[in-house]
Design an enzyme around this catalytic site. Structure first.
Site, PDB file in Angstrom:
ATOM      1  N   GLU A  11      56.799  62.913  49.538  1.00 11.32           N
ATOM      2  CA  GLU A  11      55.672  63.493  48.792  1.00 11.32           C
ATOM      3  C   GLU A  11      54.461  62.562  48.639  1.00 11.32           C
ATOM      4  O   GLU A  11      54.094  62.196  47.527  1.00 11.32           O
ATOM      5  CB  GLU A  11      56.174  63.952  47.412  1.00 11.32           C
ATOM      6  N   ASN A  13      59.151  63.563  54.075  1.00 14.52           N
ATOM      7  CA  ASN A  13      59.603  64.764  53.352  1.00 14.52           C
ATOM      8  C   ASN A  13      58.562  65.212  52.325  1.00 14.52           C
ATOM      9  O   ASN A  13      58.047  64.395  51.566  1.00 14.52           O
ATOM     10  CB  ASN A  13      60.919  64.392  52.634  1.00 14.52           C
ATOM     11  N   HIS A  39      60.861  74.566  48.013  1.00  8.06           N
ATOM     12  CA  HIS A  39      61.070  75.015  46.623  1.00  8.06           C
ATOM     13  C   HIS A  39      60.168  76.220  46.457  1.00  8.06           C
ATOM     14  O   HIS A  39      58.943  76.088  46.450  1.00  8.06           O
ATOM     15  CB  HIS A  39      60.648  73.927  45.638  1.00  8.06           C
ATOM     16  N   GLU A  46      65.257  71.081  50.752  1.00 10.45           N
ATOM     17  CA  GLU A  46      65.510  71.258  49.304  1.00 10.45           C
ATOM     18  C   GLU A  46      65.356  72.702  48.861  1.00 10.45           C
ATOM     19  O   GLU A  46      64.882  72.991  47.770  1.00 10.45           O
ATOM     20  CB  GLU A  46      64.532  70.384  48.493  1.00 10.45           C
ATOM     21  N   ASP A  61      65.275  76.142  47.243  1.00 12.64           N
ATOM     22  CA  ASP A  61      65.764  76.986  46.153  1.00 12.64           C
ATOM     23  C   ASP A  61      64.706  78.043  45.881  1.00 12.64           C
ATOM     24  O   ASP A  61      63.551  77.892  46.258  1.00 12.64           O
ATOM     25  CB  ASP A  61      66.185  76.199  44.889  1.00 12.64           C
TER      26      ASP A  61
HETATM   27  O1  9MR Z   1      66.233  67.599  41.078  1.00 14.20           O
HETATM   28  C1  9MR Z   1      65.752  66.306  40.799  1.00 14.20           C
HETATM   29  C2  9MR Z   1      65.750  66.056  39.306  1.00 14.20           C
HETATM   30  O2  9MR Z   1      67.079  66.033  38.830  1.00 14.20           O
HETATM   31  C3  9MR Z   1      65.069  64.717  39.002  1.00 14.20           C
HETATM   32  O3  9MR Z   1      64.929  64.565  37.618  1.00 14.20           O
HETATM   33  C4  9MR Z   1      63.703  64.657  39.679  1.00 14.20           C
HETATM   34  C5  9MR Z   1      63.070  63.277  39.526  1.00 14.20           C
HETATM   35  O4  9MR Z   1      63.792  62.278  40.181  1.00 14.20           O
HETATM   36  O5  9MR Z   1      63.802  64.927  41.053  1.00 14.20           O
HETATM   37  C6  9MR Z   1      64.347  66.190  41.351  1.00 14.20           C
HETATM   38  O6  9MR Z   1      64.396  66.340  42.750  1.00 14.20           O
HETATM   39  C7  9MR Z   1      63.139  66.394  43.417  1.00 14.20           C
HETATM   40  C8  9MR Z   1      63.285  65.679  44.737  1.00 14.20           C
HETATM   41  O7  9MR Z   1      63.755  64.364  44.546  1.00 14.20           O
HETATM   42  C9  9MR Z   1      61.977  65.657  45.507  1.00 14.20           C
HETATM   43  N1  9MR Z   1      61.441  66.977  45.647  1.00 14.20           N
HETATM   44  C10 9MR Z   1      61.351  67.790  44.426  1.00 14.20           C
HETATM   45  C11 9MR Z   1      62.712  67.831  43.730  1.00 14.20           C
HETATM   46  C12 9MR Z   1      62.671  68.738  42.505  1.00 14.20           C
HETATM   47  O8  9MR Z   1      61.783  68.252  41.572  1.00 14.20           O
END
Ligand code: 9MR
Length: 373
Positions: free
Chosen positions: A152, A200, A236, A265, A267
């Site tokens: 990101e 990613n 997402h 990822e 959902d």
């Molecule tokens: O699902 C993840 C959540 O539990 C964490 O708190 C958060 C911060 O580390 O990250 C979430 O996962 C993210 C992923 O690492 C990157 N893309 C977006 C995901 C959803 O926010």
């Protein structure tokens, strides 16, 4: 007597088969027939839950730690590394013949406070970034087959996001665009020359300013010999919004540059009531969205993995993140029962095979062309 025996056998069988009764094959089996990796984000703290572990091993051939390979967990204090939880993911995968996708080596967000509040100079940050990337990638060498090296890094308008690595204060490459990202890929490649290295991001699946910027970066990296092997499209999505246009075209143009694409990822967030339940019409809308993405990925040889951000609605980041408004976003409900989306994804995989009997071989050939770079 005989009838009674048959009946009780049936009851026992359906209890044994649990929620999957009546289904011809699992997600994992359907994916393997088309040479596709089907994965999910996981939390190793849940491996001791038998239903979680059993379902995971049955339905998926790939796992990715949702959080435990992130900087905050792997380097909780400067120079002190913690690989315990990540190692549990690797051990689980090894025991069940699954691949491990690593997530992630570098991100501008969710870093530990010692790092974000540390007031480091660019020179120090550069050293720390190198040490972190290389220590983690080396630790998992031969175990993590693919890494999200950088996560990101772009805004929705296609500009690089401000971050500690780019320009706040950055590693000394602030006015050189994607140079810090290139550096991350070079360091990761030195530490593990065999791992596939991915960029990613989210909301970059169709064709728009953000995906154009990512495309331009990959093209430049390829021309300059920066070791990049893939782009992760997170997916997402929200049921009320249409899927981005041009996903297949975006995947195909990336493939032409010689990189793989993985759905990393996915959902599909639905409106939920106070019990976390979504309506039947929302569930069927969700199934259609999953089907479309799964069909697109399954049909294109360069799309090598289809992964969801968790697998049971019991454990998803969304309800907490949306303060209880959205959830029910995954393929199995909170009781591990398959939702319409689950069947839709299996159907999509099957259709891919019906339409192209050679799809598995084509995918394998594409993967070989990437790893021979
Ligand atoms: O699902 C993840 C959540 O539990 C964490 O708190 C958060 C911060 O580390 O990250 C979430 O996962 C993210 C992923 O690492 C990157 N893309 C977006 C995901 C959803 O926010």
């Amino acid at each position: 007597m005989k009838i009674k025996w048959h009946l009780s056998a049936l009851v026992i069988l359906s209890i044994l088969a649990g929620s999957m009764a009546g289904r011809a094959e699992t997600l994992r089996q359907a994916a393997e027939r088309i040479g596709l990796l089907v994965g999910t984000a996981v939390n190793p703290a849940l491996f001791s839950n038998p239903e979680y572990a059993r379902t995971l091993a049955r339905e998926f051939n790939m796992v990715e730690p949702e959080n435990v390979m992130k900087w905050r967990v792997t380097e909780p204090a400067k120079g002190k590394f913690n690989f315990g939880p990540g190692d549990q993911v690797v051990a689980f995968a090894g025991a069940h013949g699954m691949k491990v996708r690593g997530h992630n080596l570098l991100w501008g967000k969710f870093n530990p406070e010692w790092l974000t509040r540390g007031q480091f100079t660019p020179r120090e940050l550069r050293q720390m970034m190198k040490q972190h990337i290389q220590t983690v990638a080396r630790h998992y060498r031969g175990e993590v087959f693919a890494w999200d090296v950088v996560n990101e890094a772009f805004d929705s308008d296609g500009r690089l996001s401000h971050s500690i690595w780019l320009d706040r204060p950055g590693i000394g490459l602030a006015r050189q665009g994607t140079a810090y990202i290139a550096q991350a890929f070079r360091w990761a490649h030195q530490a593990d020359p065999h791992a596939l290295l991915f960029y990613n991001d989210y909301a970059a699946e169709g064709i728009d300013a953000k995906s154009n910027a990512i495309y331009a970066m990959v093209k430049k990296f390829k021309q300059e010999g920066i070791p990049i092997d893939g782009v992760g499209l997170q997916l997402h999505v929200v049921s009320s919004r249409a899927l981005p246009r041009g996903m297949a075209a975006n995947i195909r143009r990336l493939a032409k540059l010689g990189v793989e694409v993985q759905i990393t990822e996915m959902d599909v967030a639905l409106p939920i009531d106070s019990n976390g339940t979504a309506s039947a019409s929302e569930l069927s809308r969700q199934a259609k969205i999953y089907a479309k993405v799964a069909r697109t990925c399954a049909a294109i040889p360069a799309c090598t993995a289809f992964q969801t951000w968790g697998f049971t609605d019991r454990y998803s980041w969304l309800p907490a993140y949306t303060m209880g408004k959205k959830g029910a976003a995954l393929l199995l409900n909170a009781d591990y029962r398959p939702k319409p989306a689950y069947d839709a994804v299996i159907d999509a995989f099957r259709q891919a095979l019906q339409r192209d009997r050679q799809i598995k071989e084509r995918r394998i050939r594409f993967e070989q062309s990437v790893s021979e770079r």
